[in-house]
Design a protein around this motif. Structure first.
Motif, PDB file in Angstrom:
ATOM      1  N   HIS A  80      28.700  37.781  36.244  1.00  0.00           N
ATOM      2  CA  HIS A  80      29.297  38.605  37.305  1.00  0.00           C
ATOM      3  C   HIS A  80      30.231  37.758  38.166  1.00  0.00           C
ATOM      4  N   CYS A  83      33.450  37.225  36.316  1.00  0.00           N
ATOM      5  CA  CYS A  83      34.312  38.403  36.335  1.00  0.00           C
ATOM      6  C   CYS A  83      35.082  38.508  37.647  1.00  0.00           C
ATOM      7  N   ARG A  84      34.400  38.258  38.746  1.00  0.00           N
ATOM      8  CA  ARG A  84      35.059  38.348  40.058  1.00  0.00           C
ATOM      9  C   ARG A  84      36.152  37.293  40.192  1.00  0.00           C
ATOM     10  N   ASP A 116      32.447  45.560  31.045  1.00  0.00           N
ATOM     11  CA  ASP A 116      31.739  46.077  32.208  1.00  0.00           C
ATOM     12  C   ASP A 116      32.603  47.125  32.911  1.00  0.00           C
ATOM     13  N   PRO A 117      32.156  48.370  32.959  1.00  0.00           N
ATOM     14  CA  PRO A 117      32.993  49.438  33.556  1.00  0.00           C
ATOM     15  C   PRO A 117      33.274  49.240  35.037  1.00  0.00           C
ATOM     16  N   SER A 118      32.427  48.476  35.714  1.00  0.00           N
ATOM     17  CA  SER A 118      32.639  48.286  37.150  1.00  0.00           C
ATOM     18  C   SER A 118      33.899  47.476  37.445  1.00  0.00           C
ATOM     19  N   PHE A 119      34.372  46.721  36.450  1.00  0.00           N
ATOM     20  CA  PHE A 119      35.583  45.923  36.658  1.00  0.00           C
ATOM     21  C   PHE A 119      36.837  46.637  36.160  1.00  0.00           C
ATOM     22  N   ASN A 120      36.642  47.743  35.435  1.00  0.00           N
ATOM     23  CA  ASN A 120      37.771  48.593  35.044  1.00  0.00           C
ATOM     24  C   ASN A 120      38.860  47.824  34.309  1.00  0.00           C
TER      25      ASN A 120
END
Length: 303
Positions: A80, A83-84, A116-120
């Protein structure tokens, strides 16, 4: 205005440890405007440059690198977190008019970033996946040789400097192959004669080689999962002949083979990838028009 722009282009260079991903990323980034984002989960940490096989400053050849040796050794840097930080780096690189090249062997980080869908990610970026591959028997031999080179370069002393009895080898940079394998040797070396020490050290080095080969197998398994289960389009570059000519950095024949069999096919793939935005290589020059990523004028960068 937005209708005139395509998705931002992002290049991934993937593969098992020891196949030359870092070298290829720099080779490509010196041929067109690009910056590199490290996706190796151990190379994100400060320290242990030999153990983690970080590219040296000279090997980077002036190409900006992100997430390379930036985080404290004892912190937990998660997928995570990657990704950020990778997302922020991509945005900065794109705003500067460069192409982001994400390179590393930690496929769990790459999968998290893309899937990861949260990062689109998929809706924002158009991805090109370059997979550098080497046949297993050749690669196993090569990574074992590389461990010997790392030992000659000072691996044992590098690990000794950060050795702490009862250390937690499940956190931070101490998870790196090459660190926990030395624990038994460091514990016993003061109470052993020279012959016994040499035998124990040899056993520790052999364990590093075996664990590195296991890592290679695991990485290849994850790549195959991405290819067949997740349906990623991976452009396979077979670098086996390069390594058969004595290794990725050895001799003129190997260098010529690397140019012909790895660099040039990768450039051909990238030409096709960028063709939608009319980015191409002609007469040893990369042409990038105003339709790329953002208004930036036409750049011509000599190869």
């Amino acid at each position: 205005m937005e209708s005139h722009y395509q998705k931002t282009k992002v290049v991934f260079i993937m593969g098992a440890t020891g196949v030359g991903k870092s070298q290829l990323s720099v080779d490509i980034a010196t041929r067109f405007p690009a910056e590199i984002i490290n996706s190796d989960k151990m190379q994100v940490y400060k320290g242990l440059d030999i153990v983690t096989n970080k590219s040296s400053v000279s090997e980077r050849r002036g190409v900006p690198h992100h997430l390379l040796g930036e985080f404290e050794p004892d912190t937990d840097f998660t997928a995570h977190d990657f990704c950020r930080h990778a997302g922020s780096a991509i945005e900065r690189i794109v705003k500067s008019g460069q192409v982001p090249i994400i390179v590393g062997g930690s496929n769990s980080y790459i999968e998290a970033l893309v899937e990861d869908p949260s990062f689109n990610f998929k809706s924002k970026y158009d991805c090109c996946f370059i997979w550098v591959d080497v046949s297993l028997p050749v690669l196993h031999y090569s990574v074992a040789k590389r461990v010997d080179d790392m030992v000659r370069a000072g691996l044992v002393e590098e690990v000794r400097k950060m050795y702490v009895p009862e250390a937690d080898y499940t956190r931070g940079i101490r998870r790196s192959i090459g660190v926990p394998e030395m624990d038994k040797y460091f514990r016993a070396e003061k109470d052993m004669d020279r012959t016994s020490k040499e035998m124990l050290l040899k056993a520790s080095i052999e364990e590093i080689k075996n664990n590195t080969c296991k890592l290679v197998n695991c990485q290849l398994g994850k790549i195959q999962r991405m290819r067949y289960e997740l349906g990623w389009l991976l452009h396979r570059i077979d670098a086996t002949p390069v390594f058969e000519k004595c290794g990725e950095k050895c001799g003129k024949k190997a260098k010529d083979a690397w140019e012909d069999l790895v660099i040039q096919p990768t450039l051909d793939i990238l030409n096709d990838f960028f063709r939608e935005n009319e980015i191409f290589v002609a007469n040893d020059t990369m042409i990038i028009p105003t339709t790329m990523i953002q208004p930036m004028g036409q750049l011509q960068v000599s190869i």
